[in-house]
Motif scaffolding. Structure first.
Motif, PDB file in Angstrom:
ATOM      1  N   LEU A 181      17.987 -12.022 -29.696  1.00 31.67           N
ATOM      2  CA  LEU A 181      17.630 -10.816 -28.944  1.00 31.67           C
ATOM      3  C   LEU A 181      16.993 -11.157 -27.609  1.00 31.67           C
ATOM      4  N   PHE A 203      17.919  -9.952 -23.642  1.00 33.75           N
ATOM      5  CA  PHE A 203      17.027  -9.543 -22.554  1.00 33.75           C
ATOM      6  C   PHE A 203      17.291 -10.386 -21.300  1.00 33.75           C
ATOM      7  N   LEU A 221      11.087  -6.071 -20.215  1.00 37.34           N
ATOM      8  CA  LEU A 221      11.974  -5.697 -21.315  1.00 37.34           C
ATOM      9  C   LEU A 221      11.394  -6.115 -22.668  1.00 37.34           C
ATOM     10  N   TRP A 233      10.220  -3.547 -25.698  1.00 37.09           N
ATOM     11  CA  TRP A 233      10.738  -3.730 -27.078  1.00 37.09           C
ATOM     12  C   TRP A 233       9.604  -3.965 -28.065  1.00 37.09           C
ATOM     13  N   ARG A 252       7.608  -0.827 -28.972  1.00 35.15           N
ATOM     14  CA  ARG A 252       8.340   0.127 -29.805  1.00 35.15           C
ATOM     15  C   ARG A 252       8.490  -0.369 -31.255  1.00 35.15           C
ATOM     16  N   ARG A 253       8.692  -1.684 -31.432  1.00 32.89           N
ATOM     17  CA  ARG A 253       8.974  -2.222 -32.769  1.00 32.89           C
ATOM     18  C   ARG A 253       7.725  -2.763 -33.486  1.00 32.89           C
TER      19      ARG A 253
END
Length: 554
Positions: free
Chosen positions: A414, A418, A539, A543, A546-547
């Protein structure tokens, strides 16, 4: 912690959005370019046509319209290598001394007798006197006309050398004056060529000196080398001479202080003119195409105050005498002076077409070349070859980007995604900056972008590898990410500063394609550092917020 202040987030987003907006016109290159060309033509005074209005409307006014200029190898165009005939300047320079030498020797008529100019080498002025006994006095008097050289290389030296032998006095230019003339002539030629090319509305030409007497000219987007030669190869030298006679004999004898030139409309008609002009195109300040009282195309011109004063004095003293207007060694017209011309302006009429009148006005407005040029090399690069180069560059860029994307995602998952998003923004920022500064993209420039794509993820690799190391010891993923960016920063800055220094040196010392490569490499370094340190980090933060993962894998 890895939190970023709100103002920092907004600043990063603002920079990205501005860069994307500046790069957007390049995605619609032809529409944006037609819009820009139409706007430029209107600003230069062109009449708005329906086609131009359509081109202007093809691109929204509220959006940026700047595009990256394409170089000769991408757009096609003309390439010329010209040699400046410096000997012509020597001849013109020494010829300008004749009136002063003549007047000086006339004041010594009792000592030197009669004087007469002799034919001889073009770079020397030879004057024969009837009283050889007065030769030394003549040499001393003419030597007093010499002037000190003002160039740095000739400080303390004089511009002429005067010698005598028998009954002949000879005036030559000194070596220091020749060197100063060479520098001035090349500098003036470069400037005039640049002005002529700019007047014609061409885009981002390359005009530079090569060696002691050569000039390289590359103009993208022009139709052919012949078209470029017609634009810059003409001296467009305008002079005004007293007329001493007419003849149909092309070999009619003339004295050393006279010249024989043909009529531009009647090649079998020749005028005998005084060699030294009363006033020349050097005193022009403006020239525009127009129409005479009969509606025929003409060229109107205007002198500066010094030229206007000389022109007015001469015409006032020579009412009723013929006066020749000479353009490029052809007599355009030779009317009789009816009255003193005191306004400092005039009109050249002849069998001009509208296009010829416009071209002559451009050449006169840009100034006369100080010397003729011989074209040693000429080459036309077709648009098809340019398009092939663009296609090859696009293919190379896409392959490079695809390889980098695959590697990053395969290596960092991931986080690699990004980095890939940041890479796309990086490329857009490069084109946005190049569009903003009016940069020119060449094939070596594309190579610089491809290299930047490969280098752009270096900073991300350093950060991600550092995060991996910190995950083994740090307390939680947030701390590992923060330390990864913090401790990789110095290595990122050091590596990119050294590369940027190299790009700067290449730009300062290189020329042509080398400078194009240096510009894209330097811009790419700045944008890649920005995207790697700030965009990728933003970025990851968004992320992470949010996670809220308990563990991460890099």
């Amino acid at each position: 912690m890895i939190d970023l202040a709100l103002w920092k987030r907004l600043a990063i987003l603002f920079v990205c959005l501005v860069g994307l907006a500046l790069a957007l016109p390049n995605a619609f290159y032809s529409r944006a370019e037609r819009h820009n060309d139409a706007m430029t033509a209107i600003e230069r005074g062109a009449v708005t046509t329906p086609e131009m209005a359509e081109d202007i409307a093809a691109w929204p006014e509220f959006l940026p319209s700047g595009v990256v200029n394409l170089g000769l190898d991408l757009r096609g165009g003309a390439h010329l290598l010209a040699e400046v005939q410096l000997a012509d300047v020597y001849e013109s320079r020494i010829d300008a001394y004749w009136p002063e030498v003549r007047d000086t020797l006339r004041d010594l008529r009792d000592t030197v007798g009669t004087i007469r100019r002799q034919n001889g080498p073009g770079d020397a002025l030879s004057v024969r006197i009837s009283e050889p006994a007065g030769l030394q006095a003549a040499v001393d008097a003419v030597r007093g006309l010499s002037r000190p050289i003002t160039s740095l290389s000739g400080v303390g030296q004089q511009d002429i050398e005067v010698s005598g032998s028998g009954d002949t006095l000879t005036v030559r230019l000194s070596e220091a004056e020749r060197a100063a003339i060479d520098e001035r002539t090349l500098a003036q030629s470069l400037e005039i060529i640049r002005r002529r090319v700019d007047e014609a509305g061409t885009r981002e030409p390359t005009i530079q000196r090569q060696g002691g007497d050569r000039i390289l000219i590359q103009v993208p987007g022009i139709g052919s080398a012949q078209e470029l030669k017609e634009l810059i190869g003409t001296t467009a030298k305008l002079t005004f001479h007293p007329v001493r006679g007419e003849t149909r004999d092309p070999n009619a004898p003339v004295s050393a202080d006279q010249i024989l030139l043909p009529d531009i409309d009647d090649p079998e008609r020749f005028y005998i003119l005084e060699r030294t002009p009363v006033v020349s195109g050097d005193d022009l300040v403006d020239a525009q195409p127009g129409f005479d009282q009969n509606g025929s195309p003409s060229v109107t011109f205007r002198f500066n105050p010094a030229g206007a004063r000389i022109f007015a004095i001469y015409t006032a003293e020579n009412v009723g005498s013929p006066f020749a207007v000479v353009l490029d060694d052809q007599v355009v017209t030779a009317p009789n002076i009816r009255e003193a011309i005191t306004g400092g302006s005039g009109q050249i009429t002849g069998n001009f077409s509208v296009e010829e009148a416009n071209r002559q006005a451009i050449l006169l407005r840009a100034g006369a070349l100080p010397a003729a040029m011989t074209f040693l090399e000429e080459r036309t690069i077709g648009p098809e070859l340019g398009q092939d180069s663009i296609d090859a560059g696009q293919t190379a860029s896409l392959v490079a980007m695809a390889a980098v994307v695959v590697f990053m995602i395969a290596s960092y998952g991931l986080f690699g995604v990004f980095a890939t998003v940041a890479l796309g923004i990086n490329v857009a920022l490069i084109f946005g900056i190049l569009s903003m500064i009016g940069g020119t993209l060449t094939l070596p420039g594309i190579a610089g972008i491809v290299l930047t794509i490969g280098m752009a993820v270096d900073a991300n690799v350093l950060v991600f590898e550092r995060i991996r190391e910190e995950l083994k010891t740090a307390r939680g993923p947030a701390r590992a990410i923060s330390l990864g960016y913090e401790r990789a920063l110095s290595a990122i800055v050091d590596a990119n500063i050294t590369t940027f220094i190299i790009a700067t040196i290449l730009f300062m010392l290189g020329s042509g394609p080398v400078r194009g490569f240096a510009v894209t490499l330097g811009v790419g370094i700045m944008t890649s550092v920005f995207t790697s340190i700030f965009v990728t980090r933003l970025l990851i933060i968004i992320w992470f917020e949010r996670r809220r993962p308990k563990q991460i894998e890099v």
